[in-house]
Scaffold this motif. Sequence first.
Motif, PDB file in Angstrom:
ATOM      1  N   TYR A  10       0.843  -1.193   0.000  1.00  0.00           N
ATOM      2  CA  TYR A  10       0.000   0.000   0.000  1.00  0.00           C
ATOM      3  C   TYR A  10       0.883   1.249   0.000  1.00  0.00           C
ATOM      4  O   TYR A  10       1.981   1.253   0.546  1.00  0.00           O
ATOM      5  N   ARG A  26      -3.365   9.567   3.805  1.00  0.00           N
ATOM      6  CA  ARG A  26      -4.408   8.596   3.475  1.00  0.00           C
ATOM      7  C   ARG A  26      -3.827   7.564   2.529  1.00  0.00           C
ATOM      8  O   ARG A  26      -2.837   7.831   1.848  1.00  0.00           O
ATOM      9  N   ILE A  30      -6.833   3.321  -3.696  1.00  0.00           N
ATOM     10  CA  ILE A  30      -7.988   2.485  -3.381  1.00  0.00           C
ATOM     11  C   ILE A  30      -9.193   3.395  -3.160  1.00  0.00           C
ATOM     12  O   ILE A  30      -9.033   4.584  -2.887  1.00  0.00           O
ATOM     13  N   ARG A  31     -10.380   2.834  -3.276  1.00  0.00           N
ATOM     14  CA  ARG A  31     -11.603   3.634  -3.109  1.00  0.00           C
ATOM     15  C   ARG A  31     -11.923   3.896  -1.640  1.00  0.00           C
ATOM     16  O   ARG A  31     -12.458   4.934  -1.294  1.00  0.00           O
ATOM     17  N   SER A  32     -11.608   2.937  -0.773  1.00  0.00           N
ATOM     18  CA  SER A  32     -11.871   3.124   0.655  1.00  0.00           C
ATOM     19  C   SER A  32     -11.059   4.305   1.176  1.00  0.00           C
ATOM     20  O   SER A  32      -9.935   4.537   0.742  1.00  0.00           O
ATOM     21  N   VAL A  33     -11.658   5.047   2.091  1.00  0.00           N
ATOM     22  CA  VAL A  33     -10.963   6.190   2.685  1.00  0.00           C
ATOM     23  C   VAL A  33     -10.343   5.730   4.000  1.00  0.00           C
ATOM     24  O   VAL A  33     -11.042   5.471   4.972  1.00  0.00           O
ATOM     25  N   TYR A  55      -6.938  -2.158   8.407  1.00  0.00           N
ATOM     26  CA  TYR A  55      -7.753  -2.323   7.206  1.00  0.00           C
ATOM     27  C   TYR A  55      -7.734  -3.787   6.756  1.00  0.00           C
ATOM     28  O   TYR A  55      -8.787  -4.377   6.488  1.00  0.00           O
ATOM     29  N   GLU A  67      -9.018  -4.149  -1.101  1.00  0.00           N
ATOM     30  CA  GLU A  67      -8.647  -3.466  -2.339  1.00  0.00           C
ATOM     31  C   GLU A  67      -7.130  -3.404  -2.409  1.00  0.00           C
ATOM     32  O   GLU A  67      -6.474  -3.159  -1.403  1.00  0.00           O
ATOM     33  N   PRO A  69      -4.002  -1.504  -4.441  1.00  0.00           N
ATOM     34  CA  PRO A  69      -3.715  -0.401  -5.354  1.00  0.00           C
ATOM     35  C   PRO A  69      -2.845  -0.863  -6.522  1.00  0.00           C
ATOM     36  O   PRO A  69      -2.093  -1.827  -6.411  1.00  0.00           O
ATOM     37  N   PHE A  74      -6.015  -0.149 -15.883  1.00  0.00           N
ATOM     38  CA  PHE A  74      -6.829   1.039 -15.691  1.00  0.00           C
ATOM     39  C   PHE A  74      -7.412   1.448 -17.032  1.00  0.00           C
ATOM     40  O   PHE A  74      -6.899   1.060 -18.086  1.00  0.00           O
TER      41      PHE A  74
END
Length: 115
Positions: A10, A26, A30-33, A55, A67, A69, A74
């Motif tokens: 990550y 942050r 990834i979409r999660s915050v 997480y 998730e 990264p 893409f």
Amino acid sequence: MSGTMKYRGYVGSVDFSEDDGVLFGRLLGIRSVILYEGTTAKELVAGFHEAVDEYLLACEEEGIEPEMPYKGSFNVRITPSLHERLARYAISAGRSLNSCVQEALERYVAIVSEA
């Protein structure tokens, strides 16, 4: 001040709030915050590691796939005419469209990294 750090696959941001005198960041890509903070660099790194570990543990406990990264795929939106030109070039070169795009991006990043 800004930058990034890595842990367990990550990437996390490193930012500084002059108003609050705090370091924060942050998880990126990834979409999660997922947020973390610290008052020293050492605390920020520890907060980042803890955020990643928590997480991953939460995902495991909930039975969901975390998730990840930068999976290597893409979507890129380009004009239809550029798409056609790239496809024609790939066909004539006996290559895949993906390999041509990857080579172009690698060359671009190498050029801008030198600047």
